[in-house]
Design an enzyme around this catalytic site. Structure first.
Site, PDB file in Angstrom:
ATOM      1  N   TYR A   1       2.637   9.899  -0.033  1.00 28.11           N
ATOM      2  CA  TYR A   1       3.643   9.270   1.100  1.00 28.11           C
ATOM      3  C   TYR A   1       5.263   9.557   0.238  1.00 28.11           C
ATOM      4  CZ  TYR A   1       0.117   6.436   2.907  1.00 28.11           C
ATOM      5  OH  TYR A   1      -1.168   5.977   3.307  1.00 28.11           O
TER       6      TYR A   1
ATOM      7  N   PRO B   1      -3.604  -0.272  11.650  1.00 28.57           N
ATOM      8  CA  PRO B   1      -4.223  -1.315  12.379  1.00 28.57           C
ATOM      9  C   PRO B   1      -3.568  -1.501  13.676  1.00 28.57           C
ATOM     10  CG  PRO B   1      -2.981  -2.237  10.631  1.00 28.57           C
ATOM     11  CD  PRO B   1      -2.898  -0.888  10.502  1.00 28.57           C
TER      12      PRO B   1
ATOM     13  N   ASN C   1       4.309  -9.804  12.245  1.00 31.20           N
ATOM     14  CA  ASN C   1       2.939  -9.400  11.534  1.00 31.20           C
ATOM     15  C   ASN C   1       2.314 -10.478  10.507  1.00 31.20           C
ATOM     16  OD1 ASN C   1       3.374  -7.337  12.970  1.00 31.20           O
ATOM     17  ND2 ASN C   1       3.557  -5.954  11.497  1.00 31.20           N
TER      18      ASN C   1
ATOM     19  N   GLN D   1     -10.694   2.300   2.475  1.00 34.43           N
ATOM     20  CA  GLN D   1      -9.872   1.871   3.401  1.00 34.43           C
ATOM     21  C   GLN D   1      -9.987   3.074   4.358  1.00 34.43           C
ATOM     22  OE1 GLN D   1      -5.157   3.160   3.182  1.00 34.43           O
ATOM     23  NE2 GLN D   1      -5.524   1.553   1.802  1.00 34.43           N
TER      24      GLN D   1
ATOM     25  N   GLU E   1       7.933 -10.013  10.156  1.00 34.59           N
ATOM     26  CA  GLU E   1       8.040 -11.675   9.958  1.00 34.59           C
ATOM     27  C   GLU E   1       6.703 -12.053  10.974  1.00 34.59           C
ATOM     28  OE1 GLU E   1      11.967 -14.035   8.979  1.00 34.59           O
ATOM     29  OE2 GLU E   1      11.701 -12.841  11.126  1.00 34.59           O
TER      30      GLU E   1
ATOM     31  N   ASP F   1       0.802  -1.231  -0.007  1.00 29.83           N
ATOM     32  CA  ASP F   1       0.161   0.155  -0.169  1.00 29.83           C
ATOM     33  C   ASP F   1       0.762   1.297  -0.017  1.00 29.83           C
ATOM     34  OD1 ASP F   1      -3.029   1.152   0.698  1.00 29.83           O
ATOM     35  OD2 ASP F   1      -1.349   2.251   2.006  1.00 29.83           O
TER      36      ASP F   1
HETATM   37  P1  NAP Z   1       0.234   0.939  11.979  1.00 27.54           P
HETATM   38  O1  NAP Z   1       0.594  -0.018  10.944  1.00 27.54           O
HETATM   39  O2  NAP Z   1      -1.051   1.046  13.002  1.00 27.54           O
HETATM   40  O3  NAP Z   1       1.613   1.198  13.012  1.00 27.54           O
HETATM   41  C1  NAP Z   1       2.994   1.473  12.515  1.00 27.54           C
HETATM   42  C2  NAP Z   1       3.992   1.174  13.732  1.00 27.54           C
HETATM   43  O4  NAP Z   1       3.924   0.074  14.268  1.00 27.54           O
HETATM   44  C3  NAP Z   1       5.419   1.546  13.286  1.00 27.54           C
HETATM   45  O5  NAP Z   1       5.740   2.225  14.273  1.00 27.54           O
HETATM   46  C4  NAP Z   1       5.897  -0.002  13.525  1.00 27.54           C
HETATM   47  O6  NAP Z   1       7.209   0.259  13.741  1.00 27.54           O
HETATM   48  C5  NAP Z   1       5.222  -0.682  14.340  1.00 27.54           C
HETATM   49  N1  NAP Z   1       5.180  -2.027  14.697  1.00 27.54           N
HETATM   50  C6  NAP Z   1       4.738  -2.676  13.250  1.00 27.54           C
HETATM   51  N2  NAP Z   1       4.804  -4.157  13.510  1.00 27.54           N
HETATM   52  C7  NAP Z   1       5.026  -4.273  14.821  1.00 27.54           C
HETATM   53  C8  NAP Z   1       5.391  -5.398  15.616  1.00 27.54           C
HETATM   54  N3  NAP Z   1       5.055  -6.712  15.209  1.00 27.54           N
HETATM   55  N4  NAP Z   1       5.668  -5.064  16.985  1.00 27.54           N
HETATM   56  C9  NAP Z   1       5.796  -4.067  17.430  1.00 27.54           C
HETATM   57  N5  NAP Z   1       5.716  -2.779  16.525  1.00 27.54           N
HETATM   58  C10 NAP Z   1       5.346  -3.036  15.308  1.00 27.54           C
HETATM   59  O7  NAP Z   1       0.636   2.522  11.700  1.00 27.54           O
HETATM   60  P2  NAP Z   1       0.378   3.204  10.180  1.00 27.54           P
HETATM   61  O8  NAP Z   1       1.666   3.484   9.458  1.00 27.54           O
HETATM   62  O9  NAP Z   1      -0.311   4.485  10.531  1.00 27.54           O
HETATM   63  O10 NAP Z   1      -0.839   2.523   9.104  1.00 27.54           O
HETATM   64  C11 NAP Z   1      -0.444   1.405   8.563  1.00 27.54           C
HETATM   65  C12 NAP Z   1      -0.555   1.888   6.902  1.00 27.54           C
HETATM   66  O11 NAP Z   1      -1.942   2.331   6.566  1.00 27.54           O
HETATM   67  C13 NAP Z   1       0.216   2.974   6.564  1.00 27.54           C
HETATM   68  O12 NAP Z   1       1.742   2.746   6.471  1.00 27.54           O
HETATM   69  C14 NAP Z   1      -0.459   3.443   5.206  1.00 27.54           C
HETATM   70  O13 NAP Z   1       0.081   2.621   4.032  1.00 27.54           O
HETATM   71  C15 NAP Z   1      -1.832   3.175   5.423  1.00 27.54           C
HETATM   72  N6  NAP Z   1      -2.512   4.327   6.059  1.00 27.54           N
HETATM   73  C16 NAP Z   1      -3.617   4.793   5.201  1.00 27.54           C
HETATM   74  C17 NAP Z   1      -4.292   6.176   5.439  1.00 27.54           C
HETATM   75  C18 NAP Z   1      -5.178   6.853   4.788  1.00 27.54           C
HETATM   76  O14 NAP Z   1      -5.758   7.782   4.923  1.00 27.54           O
HETATM   77  N7  NAP Z   1      -5.988   5.926   3.778  1.00 27.54           N
HETATM   78  C19 NAP Z   1      -3.652   6.734   6.695  1.00 27.54           C
HETATM   79  C20 NAP Z   1      -2.847   6.319   7.559  1.00 27.54           C
HETATM   80  C21 NAP Z   1      -2.168   5.072   7.242  1.00 27.54           C
HETATM   81  P3  NAP Z   1       8.280  -0.215  12.486  1.00 27.54           P
HETATM   82  O15 NAP Z   1       8.126   0.781  11.285  1.00 27.54           O
HETATM   83  O16 NAP Z   1       9.664   0.131  13.196  1.00 27.54           O
HETATM   84  O17 NAP Z   1       8.596  -1.447  12.039  1.00 27.54           O
END
Ligand code: NAP
Length: 277
Positions: free
Chosen positions: A47, A185, A237, A157, A235, A42
């Protein structure tokens, strides 16, 4: 990899989020994720990493055709000419001649849905966009969009995690054959240190983050796109398919929504009133 069927799309249930992952780190993460078994990536114009996402796919040993690639039209690119032109730039940056899914990133109050969705329908007809969808749409906006396009809207989304109730949208998406893709998530990290999720995870030898992701994908029609950078997180996740939460655990996790929302509401009521969902 499990898949969610929506409209004419088969969407890998677990994808890789790439927001805030830029430069070579992004290309490396995408390459590693594909080697580990991810088949859904995604990104978004906003970005600033489409080129690196494309580079990661190119560098991996996985065929482009085996990757479900999503990008999103920026809020400033929703007028017809901008949508087409910026999409062509996205293809160039991504180094591909099609995307699997193109989304409207956020609805714009002054650009009618017809204008952007009309171009997305054309791109779908032309074959450069395999499926179309929306992001950050309320159920009413989703319904309106579905009444406009010829191609099926295959997903909305939205922010969805144990702290964010989306039961209305989930019910509507289920009856409408639309997948609900859960962004943030892991609550942008909040879920990682959640004591209730951690306690549930102990029973299965899983972390709080893994429980949060399992809670999402165990729901019908829900896709999750956690962002992870390190191999360890990537891994972890993926390792959410060897256990199943009980009905009682699913329900208990859903109650976290009230908890955190009420706490934020108590501290920042004005802010909460301005957030649409
Ligand atoms: P998220 O996935 O809820 O959380 C990401 C954070 O969790 C990062 O700091 C990551 O660290 C950490 N993490 C991931 N797996 C982990 C694990 N197994 N154990 C411990 N920590 C873990 O946050 P997000 O980036 O906001 O959301 C995910 C994706 O959704 C985005 O990247 C984007 O592609 C999409 N998104 C879309 C919108 C929209 O408006 N459509 C808005 C926000 C996000 P590390 O990076 O250090 O691994």
């Amino acid at each position: 990899m499990e898949y969610v069927q929506a409209g004419d799309a088969e969407i890998p249930e677990l994808g890789l989020g790439t927001w805030q992952n830029t430069g070579q780190s992004c290309a490396e993460t995408v390459e590693t994720a594909l080697e580990l078994g991810y088949r859904h990536v995604d990104t978004a114009q906003m970005y600033g990493n489409e080129a690196q996402v494309g580079e990661g796919i190119e560098r991996s040993s996985v065929d482009r055709d085996d990757v479900f690639l999503t990008t999103k039209l920026d809020r400033g690119n929703l007028e017809a000419d901008d949508a087409r032109e910026s999409f062509e730039e996205s293809l160039e940056k991504l180094g591909t001649d099609y995307v699997d899914l193109l989304l409207i990133h956020w609805p714009h109050p002054r650009v009618p849905f017809e204008e952007t969705l009309g171009v997305m329908d054309e791109l779908h007809d032309e074959g450069t966009v395999r499926h179309i969808g929306v992001s950050n749409f309320t159920p009413a906006q989703l319904e309106e969009a579905m009444g406009i396009t010829r191609a099926p809207i295959v997903t909305d989304q939205v922010l969805y995690n144990p702290y964010k109730d989306q039961s209305d949208l989930h019910a509507f998406s289920l009856e409408s054959d639309v997948a609900l893709t859960a962004y943030s998530p892991l609550g942008r990290g909040d879920a990682i240190s959640d004591s209730m999720l951690a306690a549930i995870g102990e029973r299965y030898d899983k972390s709080a983050a893994q429980v949060a992701l399992r809670w999402l994908v165990q729901q019908e029609n829900v896709v999750a796109i956690p962002k992870a950078t390190s191999r360890e997180h990537l891994e972890a996740n993926l390792a959410i398919y060897d256990f199943e939460l009980t009905r009682d655990e699913m329900e208990r996790i859903a109650t976290l929504d009230g908890g955190i929302k009420r706490r934020i509401w108590n501290r920042f009521p004005g802010l909460m009133r301005r957030i649409p969902f």
